[in-house]
Design a protein around this motif. Structure first.
Motif, short mmCIF file in Angstrom:
data_model
loop_
_atom_site.label_atom_id
_atom_site.label_comp_id
_atom_site.label_asym_id
_atom_site.label_seq_id
_atom_site.Cartn_x
_atom_site.Cartn_y
_atom_site.Cartn_z
N VAL A 191 0.83 -1.20 0.00
CA VAL A 191 0.00 0.00 0.00
C VAL A 191 0.86 1.25 0.00
CG1 VAL A 191 -1.93 -1.13 1.14
CG2 VAL A 191 -0.21 0.05 2.51
N PRO A 222 0.29 5.41 1.08
CA PRO A 222 -0.60 6.47 1.56
C PRO A 222 -0.32 7.80 0.88
CG PRO A 222 1.17 6.16 3.11
CD PRO A 222 1.40 5.16 2.00
N ILE A 276 -5.43 5.53 1.06
CA ILE A 276 -4.52 4.39 1.01
C ILE A 276 -4.79 3.64 -0.30
CG2 ILE A 276 -3.78 2.28 2.15
CD1 ILE A 276 -4.91 3.54 4.78
N ARG A 313 4.09 6.17 6.60
CA ARG A 313 3.78 4.76 6.73
C ARG A 313 4.80 4.08 7.61
NH1 ARG A 313 4.11 1.05 1.74
NH2 ARG A 313 5.78 0.05 2.84
N LYS A 348 1.17 -2.41 7.46
CA LYS A 348 -0.12 -2.53 8.15
C LYS A 348 -0.55 -1.28 8.88
CE LYS A 348 0.75 -7.39 8.88
NZ LYS A 348 1.34 -8.32 9.79
N THR A 349 0.38 -0.37 9.14
CA THR A 349 0.09 0.80 9.96
C THR A 349 0.52 2.08 9.27
OG1 THR A 349 0.55 -0.55 11.92
CG2 THR A 349 0.43 1.81 12.25
N LEU A 350 -0.30 3.10 9.41
CA LEU A 350 0.01 4.43 8.88
C LEU A 350 -0.10 5.40 10.05
CD1 LEU A 350 -1.23 6.01 5.71
CD2 LEU A 350 -2.03 7.02 7.82
N TRP A 377 -3.44 4.35 11.97
CA TRP A 377 -4.50 3.74 11.17
C TRP A 377 -4.08 2.35 10.73
CZ3 TRP A 377 -8.44 7.29 10.68
CH2 TRP A 377 -8.09 8.65 10.82
N THR A 382 -3.91 0.05 7.71
CA THR A 382 -3.97 0.32 6.28
C THR A 382 -4.85 -0.67 5.52
OG1 THR A 382 -1.93 -0.93 5.89
CG2 THR A 382 -1.72 1.45 6.19
N THR A 383 -5.10 -1.82 6.10
CA THR A 383 -5.96 -2.81 5.44
C THR A 383 -7.42 -2.42 5.54
OG1 THR A 383 -4.36 -4.52 5.99
CG2 THR A 383 -6.55 -5.25 5.34
N GLY A 405 -8.50 0.69 6.99
CA GLY A 405 -8.71 2.13 7.03
C GLY A 405 -9.23 2.61 8.38
#
Length: 167
Positions: A3, A5, A25, A46, A50-52, A64, A66-67, A69
């Motif tokens: 992903v 962002p 994302i 990022r 998995k995490t933003l 957040w 990322t999968t 939202g």
């Protein structure tokens, strides 16, 4: 899934300090929009796949998933816009710079500050960790750059483990 962002202002001239910056994302392979997390956000970083993490115009920092939202955590401690964020190379310490003339170091294991804020004479434009994560550079609106010994600060706080890689 890989992903990416992005962030941008929905209404940058809306006449209010709390204008909404949308974080989106995207799936890198397909170019498809994966999620649009809700909330006031300003800067995006990022942490991993998995995490933003985003700094915000509402003086907060948000994490957040990322999968999905979905909002995961709120790091609250600044009293003005969070202007810049950086993550240590081992992913365990976050530095946030604010218009309130401070930089705050955060323990990402529990989302709590590691110590008192680092005070500056003017608002702080940027933060960046050294490659080994032991030093932090801050750029201040007074046209000076400052270097901080993160290693000494976390050791003084009894948080030596934050300097180690995650297991």
């Amino acid at each position: 899934m890989t992903v990416f962002p992005t962030g941008g202002a929905e209404d940058p001239w809306g006449g209010t300090r709390y204008f909404k910056h949308l974080v989106k994302i995207w799936d890198v392979k397909t170019g498809e929009l994966v999620a649009t997390p809700e909330g006031y956000t300003r800067w995006v970083l990022r942490l991993d796949g998995k995490t933003l993490i985003s700094g915000s115009s509402d003086d907060s920092i948000r994490t957040w998933n990322t999968t999905t939202g979905k909002h995961v955590a709120l790091l609250d401690g600044h009293t003005a816009i969070v202007y810049s964020v950086a993550i240590s190379p081992n992913g365990r310490i976050l530095a946030s710079a604010s218009l309130n003339k401070t930089v705050q170091l955060w323990n990402l294991d529990n989302n709590q500050p590691t110590s008192s804020p680092l005070l500056h004479v003017h608002f702080v434009n940027s933060v960046s960790f050294s490659a080994d994560g032991k030093l932090l550079a801050t750029g201040c609106h007074d046209k000076n750059a400052y270097s901080w010994d993160v290693s000494a600060m976390v050791k003084e706080a009894g948080l030596d483990e934050l300097l180690l890689d995650q297991q």
